[in-house]
Design a protein around this motif. Structure first.
Motif, mmCIF file in Angstrom:
data_model
loop_
_atom_site.group_PDB
_atom_site.id
_atom_site.type_symbol
_atom_site.label_atom_id
_atom_site.label_comp_id
_atom_site.label_asym_id
_atom_site.label_seq_id
_atom_site.Cartn_x
_atom_site.Cartn_y
_atom_site.Cartn_z
ATOM 1 N N SER A 203 -13.751 31.103 -25.835
ATOM 2 C CA SER A 203 -14.747 30.122 -25.405
ATOM 3 C C SER A 203 -14.910 30.245 -23.895
ATOM 4 O O SER A 203 -13.930 30.130 -23.149
ATOM 5 C CB SER A 203 -14.298 28.697 -25.767
ATOM 6 O OG SER A 203 -14.994 27.736 -25.004
ATOM 7 N N TYR A 206 -13.883 26.967 -22.189
ATOM 8 C CA TYR A 206 -12.441 26.776 -22.124
ATOM 9 C C TYR A 206 -11.804 27.737 -21.123
ATOM 10 O O TYR A 206 -10.816 27.390 -20.468
ATOM 11 C CB TYR A 206 -11.794 26.963 -23.489
ATOM 12 C CG TYR A 206 -10.281 26.797 -23.423
ATOM 13 C CD1 TYR A 206 -9.721 25.537 -23.255
ATOM 14 C CD2 TYR A 206 -9.447 27.909 -23.470
ATOM 15 C CE1 TYR A 206 -8.342 25.376 -23.158
ATOM 16 C CE2 TYR A 206 -8.071 27.761 -23.372
ATOM 17 C CZ TYR A 206 -7.519 26.493 -23.218
ATOM 18 O OH TYR A 206 -6.159 26.342 -23.114
ATOM 19 N N GLN A 210 -9.235 26.286 -18.464
ATOM 20 C CA GLN A 210 -7.842 26.695 -18.319
ATOM 21 C C GLN A 210 -7.581 27.244 -16.920
ATOM 22 O O GLN A 210 -6.481 27.080 -16.380
ATOM 23 C CB GLN A 210 -7.455 27.705 -19.409
ATOM 24 C CG GLN A 210 -8.139 29.059 -19.364
ATOM 25 C CD GLN A 210 -7.498 30.043 -18.424
ATOM 26 O OE1 GLN A 210 -6.292 29.936 -18.163
ATOM 27 N NE2 GLN A 210 -8.274 30.979 -17.900
#
Length: 307
Positions: A203, A206, A210
Motif C-alpha cells: 500500500s 501505508y 510507516q
C-alpha cells in the motif's frame, strides 16, 4: 501451499516466473483456449553456462537496443501496474486462473526485455493490500502461484544476474511464503543485472505512514530533531530504499485504467506515466517499446520550465 481439491479443479496449472528447461503445457478441457497458451515462451537469459557467462556483463558494456530507442534516454527504473489478468480471461471465456497464468508469461517477457535493454530496476505491483477482498479461492491460488514460482526459480534468478526484493507487509502472508521471500532476497542480493522488485500486500499510503512512524520514533529517541526531517529522510525510510534508483522514471499501467491505485504514491511524484489499452497478458515487446518511445519523447522538467 497445499491447494484443496476444489482449487486444483479451478486453477489447473502452476507457472514459473522464469522458463524451465522442460516446460509443461496447460491442460484444460475448455476448447476456447488459444493455442499459444499451451507453450511457454523461452526466456533468452535462461540457465546454461554459456548464457550465464553472457549475462554477467558489467554495467559499462553495451546492450542491444531497438533502433527506435536512444540509449542515453533509457529509464533506469520502470514500474508497472499489471492490470487486466481477470478481464482478459473473462473476455476469452476462460477461467480466471488462466488470466494469471498468461500474466506470468507477460512478466517473464518483460523481465527478459529489461535485462536485454539495460534497464536497472523493474518494480511490479503483484498484490495490493486491497486485493485481500477478492474471493478466498482466488487469493489462495495467487499465494500458491507466487510461492511455487519463487521456489522453482531461485537458481534461475541467480544465473540470470537478477536481484529480487519484496516490498509490502509480508507479515500477513503465509509463513512458508515469508520464509521463501527471505531466502530469495538473500540468495540474489549480490546480483546486479536487473533489480526485480515485487510489491506484495503493498500500500503506497501505508508505506508513507510507516516511514513517518519510523522517523517519529527516531525523534522520540533523540536520534534526530524535528527540524532534521526533510523529503530525503522520508525517502530513506520508504520500502523502496532497497533500490539504487528508488523513484521510477516511468510508470506503465495496462488495461486502460487511468489511476495509481495506491501504488508508490510518494515515489511517483515526478514519474512519467504511460497508460496502455492492452490487458496485461497481451502486453509484450511491441507495447513495451511503445511505452519507452513515448517516455523518450518527453521533456522531464521536475517542476521547472522547459529549456
Amino acid at each position: 501451499m497445499a491447494l484443496s481439491l476444489q482449487l486444483q479443479q479451478i486453477f489447473l496449472s502452476p507457472t514459473r516466473l522464469i522458463n524451465s528447461q522442460q516446460p509443461k503445457p496447460i491442460i484444460v478441457t475448455n476448447p476456447l483456449i488459444s493455442p499459444n497458451l499451451t507453450t511457454k515462451r523461452p526466456l533468452h537469459i535462461n540457465a546454461s553456462a554459456q548464457n550465464a557467462a553472457a549475462i554477467s556483463k558489467t554495467d559499462s558494456e553495451e546492450v542491444s537496443l531497438p533502433p527506435e530507442l536512444n540509449r542515453e534516454l533509457m529509464p533506469k527504473h520502470v514500474a508497472v501496474i499489471m492490470d487486466g489478468n481477470r478481464r482478459w480471461a473473462r473476455m476469452k471465456g476462460l477461467p480466471v486462473a488462466l488470466g494469471y497464468e498468461a500474466g506470468i508469461r507477460s512478466l517473464r517477457k518483460l523481465v527478459e526485455l529489461c535485462c536485454k535493454w539495460g534497464i536497472n530496476a523493474l518494480t511490479v505491483f503483484a498484490f495490493s493490500a486491497e486485493n485481500w477482498s477478492r474471493p478466498k479461492t482466488e487469493v489462495d491460488y495467487l499465494m500458491g502461484l507466487f510461492e511455487r514460482g519463487l521456489k522453482n526459480e531461485l537458481e534461475e534468478f541467480a544465473r540470470a544476474g537478477i536481484r529480487m526484493s519484496i516490498i509490502g507487509d509480508s507479515s500477513k502472508l503465509p509463513k512458508s511464503l515469508q520464509d521463501l521471500i527471505d531466502k530469495a532476497s538473500k540468495t540474489t542480493e549480490g546480483n546486479s543485472r536487473l533489480h526485480l522488485v515485487l510489491a506484495v500486500n503493498y500500500s503506497g499510503q501505508y508505506d508513507v505512514v510507516q516511514a513517518c512512524q519510523t522517523i517519529g520514533q527516531k525523534v522520540k529517541n533523540g536520534i534526530i530533531e524535528p527540524q532534521d526531517i526533510n523529503s530525503l529522510l522520508v525517502e530513506q525510510e520508504l520500502q523502496t530504499n532497497c533500490i539504487d534508483f528508488p523513484c521510477p522514471d516511468l510508470l506503465i499501467r495496462t488495461s486502460g485504467e487511468l489511476r495509481l491505485s495506491n501504488f508508490l504514491l510518494w515515489q511517483l511524484a515526478y514519474s512519467e506515466l504511460f497508460f496502455s489499452l492492452s490487458q496485461w497478458p497481451d502486453f509484450g515487446e511491441a507495447e513495451f517499446l511503445e511505452a519507452l518511445c513515448s517516455f523518450q519523447q518527453r521533456q522531464r522538467r521536475y517542476g521547472g520550465q522547459s529549456s
